[in-house]
Every structure is written in structure tokens, then in C-alpha cells.
Design a protein around this motif. Sequence first.
Motif, short mmCIF file in Angstrom:
data_model
loop_
_atom_site.label_atom_id
_atom_site.label_comp_id
_atom_site.label_asym_id
_atom_site.label_seq_id
_atom_site.Cartn_x
_atom_site.Cartn_y
_atom_site.Cartn_z
N ARG A 1 71.23 118.71 122.82
CA ARG A 1 72.43 119.28 122.18
C ARG A 1 71.84 120.87 121.70
O ARG A 1 70.65 121.21 121.50
N GLU B 1 74.83 123.59 117.63
CA GLU B 1 75.80 122.52 117.17
C GLU B 1 74.98 121.62 116.18
O GLU B 1 75.81 120.64 115.67
N LEU C 1 77.65 108.59 121.52
CA LEU C 1 77.11 109.43 122.58
C LEU C 1 76.11 108.46 123.13
O LEU C 1 75.63 108.72 124.15
N ARG D 1 79.18 119.17 126.72
CA ARG D 1 78.89 119.12 125.41
C ARG D 1 80.16 119.38 124.62
O ARG D 1 80.29 118.50 123.57
N ARG E 1 82.16 116.24 124.70
CA ARG E 1 81.22 114.90 124.30
C ARG E 1 80.66 115.05 123.01
O ARG E 1 79.61 115.38 122.66
N SER E 2 81.67 114.91 121.87
CA SER E 2 80.99 115.04 120.68
C SER E 2 81.68 113.87 119.62
O SER E 2 81.55 112.73 119.98
N TYR E 3 82.32 114.35 118.67
CA TYR E 3 82.84 113.43 117.72
C TYR E 3 83.93 112.43 118.06
O TYR E 3 83.93 111.39 117.64
#
Lengths: 440, 261
Positions: A61, A65, B99, B239, B242-244
Amino acid sequence: MTPADSAPALRPGVNKIEVPVLARVEGEGELHIKTKSGKILDLKLRIPEPPRLFEGFLRGRHFMEVPDITARICGICPIAYQMSSIHALERALGVQVHPSVRALRRLFYCGEWIESHVLHIFFLHLPDFLGCQDAFEVAAKNADAVRMALRLKKLGNEIVRVMGGREIHPVSACVGGFWRAPRREELEALVPELEWALDASLQAVSLTASLEFPDFEQDYEFVALSHPEEYALNEGRIVSSRGLDIDAAQFEEHSIEQHVKHSNALHSVMRERGSYMVGPLARFNLNFAQLTGKARQAAAQAGLVPPVRNPFRSIVVRAVETVFAVEEALRIIAAYEPPPAPRLEVRPAPGAGAAATEAPRGLLYHRYAVDENGLITEARIVPPTAQNLRRIEEDLWGYVPKLLSLDNDQIAWRAEMAVRNYDPCISCATHFLKLRREDV
Amino acid sequence: MSSDGRKPRIAVFKFASCDGCQLSLLDAEDELLAVAGAVDIAYFPEASRRMEKGPYDIVLVEGSITTHHDAEAIQRIRRQAKTLVTIGACATAGGIQALRNWHDTAEWVRLVYAKPDFISTLKTSTPVAEHVPVDFELRGCPINKHQLLELIAATLAGRKPNIPAYSLCIECKRRGNTCVMVAAGTPCLGPVTQAGCGAICPSMRRGCYGCFGPMESANAPSLASQFRVLGASREEVDRAFRSYNGWSWPFRRVFEEAPKP
């Protein structure tokens, strides 16, 4: 009813005391105690909370972030996770922020301390002292105290909301500063309520100081961040009551994980010494001289003289730290000048950095390595509850034998209360803790 | 109050999560004592030692399913629940810990834990609705406490909760914000994200990162192409989605349907 003092005769044979769901803690814990003829055979604080693998998925990441992601480790202390990650990344990337940004970070943290401490004092811990199952039962007896607590907690949350957009997982803090810095008027609008809160938090100190405390002291190694000019929140050296004095970069050389016989959980210990305690008692004992004036006075009136070694008195120390956080917030707001730019533009560069800050529950350590594109290649997080876990179990080994004449419900309740002295945040600790395997 | 005159019984259960969504109930400082007076809080370990057995009228579930134990537990909980509501991105979409669903979980376990064989975990983190029927999903990472109160009130009154499923852009426009994507070229997930947070990120001149998950009929691949036009790399676009809420299907489409480079 309360952890009462009725004393049935000692039972022969093996006696098992089980607390299958530990209440009034953040996350899931279980307590198993096995005794025989007045001695503890086995004692385990078990952590069934599922692992979430943050250090794994942080890899790859972008560093910008990271603070938003690490906030999600804990809904009770997201700012602590944002602050430790930001400071570690700023050290990795060589960033120096403006003094106004530094002050804003302290203010942000004060909001979280107020909200988290008041939650723990009145909602998670006080019910034990009053023989209540929860704060709703406390409210039935003393509605004014609970209303005052709710108003105080709301103020802590309001500081966070004004600065961060919302109370839980606020969105303003970032590597390099803040996405947006508050205007003077926005912060000044908090002042009347903070002035009320100064009185209210002093009342919280006298209220908690008047409780009855079990007669129990331990010889702890206290560990906290320490700064010569201020009660340390974001910056300072990591010091201990046994002579530790290091930069955060050296933390992993001194604090190591140890596999202990009586539990399959790995615990943090100080190399060549053993368990240690982080959190309000550690900070109070190591940094008493840096507390603000009213907080020091309140401590004196409450009969707190460092070193405080009775962990049950941590409830009073949390109230004293709430007074500190209110005073400090007022001081920061009075002196506030918005920074020239809310944040510095930070360019990616390869590097590594570690930092620790003081979460409400104690020292929170983060370390990161970043590559030339700004992507994380390594992440390591040591939450306060993971550091305290060994110490919590040792407290229980010392405390439970004093309770064995009581019935099992009372033993369980008092042991739970001793665990809650640490305000354990099991959600935080588990992405790191080993799960205990049930071996028979 | 239910037909037999007793207070409705509420329970709160948690799985893999940060505790923040259930904390939202305790963060409703002005309403908390009123709520506690109107309902019977029968099971809420974060707040009370009193833990009563089901059945319950309303069950709030926080967290995603990541272990065999939890996959079994949610079945038992469903049987105890008249109405089961999932709260937050972990319970409704698998959360940030989903993830792992695109990775070798065993590798991450080895990375985080010194004794990986002690760890019992599934290879995936999945939303509760992949395991049992769910009556309502409350979005957000974290949820909005006012939406939670509305949901409880509506369920008790037997009506549909008034919780909009439209996009964040509507909230953002209502706040009078200048669009960060149009004016500054900042990638913003607002156009495909459900409203509910109050558009707090664009209000700070940063792009929305989608913590409330996909809005109704979101066209995420189209927004992803726009990010590419703004100069984002394919990895950056991935990204961003592709998170929470990355495991929610409307967001997954972006990287699972995208042609390979």
C-alpha cells in the motif's frame, strides 16, 4: 451483587472458574482459572478474537493510505494508530512538520484521550466498583454521574469531529500534517464546553478517588514515552522505572516476545527483565512532573503519590489524565495559529522509520519500511494491550489466590475487574497475539 | 413495545472487526439512556456483564467471518434473531481484512505470527450475508450513529428505515463543496459510493475513499476509466477500489473484469 465479601469454606478438589466472554473490554477475551486446595494450577487469558493480518496487507500500500488503514485496527483509539503510523512514516521519509501542526496533533490526541478515558472510567470499569453489571445500572442509582460522563465523552468526541470530520476513523490526519487545519473560530467554539469539562473532570477524580480499592500492589516495571517539557503524547524517549531510556528506533532490541509455559500466547517482555506495564499508571509515575497544574493538584487531593503500584487505582489516574487532557486542550486552543499550509507535500523515497506514541491504553509502537515508489515493504505494530498481556496474567496470579475463599461467581467478577484495570483492547492486540490452542 | 407488553430484546455480536461500529451506539451520547430505557439490552458484552440467552428481537452483527468457529457461530445467532442487521463494512463487505481474499493468507500469517501453526483462520474474510440471510445492511466504516438510531427506531416501529442508497455526490453538493475531481483532478470515489458520512473527505479537499461502499447500481469500472484519464496508474486504480469495501461485487468488478495488461 457486588464482588461481596461472603466467605464460603475452601472447596476440596479441582475448581474451574470460567469467564467465557469477558465483558466491558474492546474485543473478545476469555479467562480460565483452575485451582486446587487454595492454589492456582493454571490461569489463562485466552484470546479468541480472530487475527486480521494488518502487517500483511499493509505491504504494497502507498504510505499516504497507511494512517487510514491502521485506524481500522481499533474503533476506540483510531487516532493513536494514525499518530504512531504518521510519526513512523515521517521519520522514514525525513519530514519535519510546522509547530502549529504539532500542536494540532496534540489537541487531536487530547480529544481521543478524553473520549476513551471517560468511556473506560464510567462505562467499562466503574460498574465493577459499584456492584453493577453495566453503566445503565449505574445510571439507575446515580443518573447525574452518568449524564456528566456522557457529556464529557461527547466533548472528547466533539474535538475529534471538529478536527477530523467524524468521531470514529476521522479523515483529516495524514503524513505531512492534516488534509485540513481547523480555523481559529472552530476551535474557540469548543472553549465554553472545555471550561465546563475542567470542573466535571475534577469531579470525576473525586468520585473515583472515593471508591474502595482492593489492597493489592505489585512491583512493576513502568514503561512510557517521556518528554522533558510536556506530558508526552506524540514525541519523546521511551523510558522505564528500571532505567530504560531509548529512542523508538531501539524498541525492538529491548522489548521482545517470549513464549511462556503457562500460556501459548506470546507476550512482550523487557529483555533480561520480564513483564512490564504501559498505560496511565506508567505515564503518571514516570511523567508526574510534566502534568498540568490542575491535574497535579487533583492527584494530590486524591491521595495519588507516584509511584502508584495498585493497578485498581488506574481508574483515578485515568480521571487525572482526563483533567490533563482538558487543560492541555484549552492551552493549545488559546495559543493556536493556523499553520501556513495544513500539510507538506511528501515525496516518496526509500527509507525506514519507527515511532511510538501514547495511546489511551499505553505505548503504541509502529515501524515501516518504504520503497522508492512510496509503497510499504515492511510493517510492524506493537499495540499496548499486547505489551500488557503478560503483566495482566501476572497480576491475576498474584491477586486470585486472595479470592479463593469466595464463590466462583465472585472470583470471576473480581478477576475480570483486575483485567479491566488495563482497559485491554483485544481488537488491537490480536492482529499480533498468538491464538491459544486448546491442548488437553 | 411488542404485543405481549415486554420491551424488545436487542443483542450485539461481533466477529473480525475493530469494535468501532458497536461503539457508535455508545457514542450516541444524547440518545443512549433513552435507547437503554426503551429496549432490553439483552446481550452487549462491550457494555455489559449481563448476557442473556436468545431469542432476540433485533440482533446487530459487527465484523466479518474469518474463522471456522465464526462461520458456525453466525448460523446459531441467525436462529436466535427475529431481525438480523449487519452493521459496518466488515459485516456487509468483509472489511479491510478481506484484502486477504486475493492473497496467500498463509504467507501473511507467517509474516505476522512467529508460530503460524497456532493460527486457525479461513483463507477468506467474507460478509455475513454470504453465510446467512440478512434483513438489513447498514453501511459504513464506521457506520453513521444517526443511521443506526434510525434503523433501530424503524425496526421497532415495523417500518422501512429511511436510509438513502444514493451517491455521495448528492451529500457533497448539498454541502456546497466544489467537486475535487472536476476542479482539482483528484480521484474521488464519491460518484459510486453510498451517501451517509456527510461527504467529509471532499469537504477537506481530499477524494472520497469509499468507506460507505458502493451506492445502488454503481458503475465502478466507468469511474475507474476516468481515474486513468486523470493520470492514475492501473495499480493506483486497483488500490483505490480495493480497500474497506473491496470485496463488494460492484467494486470488485473494477479489477476482476478489467482486461489484463
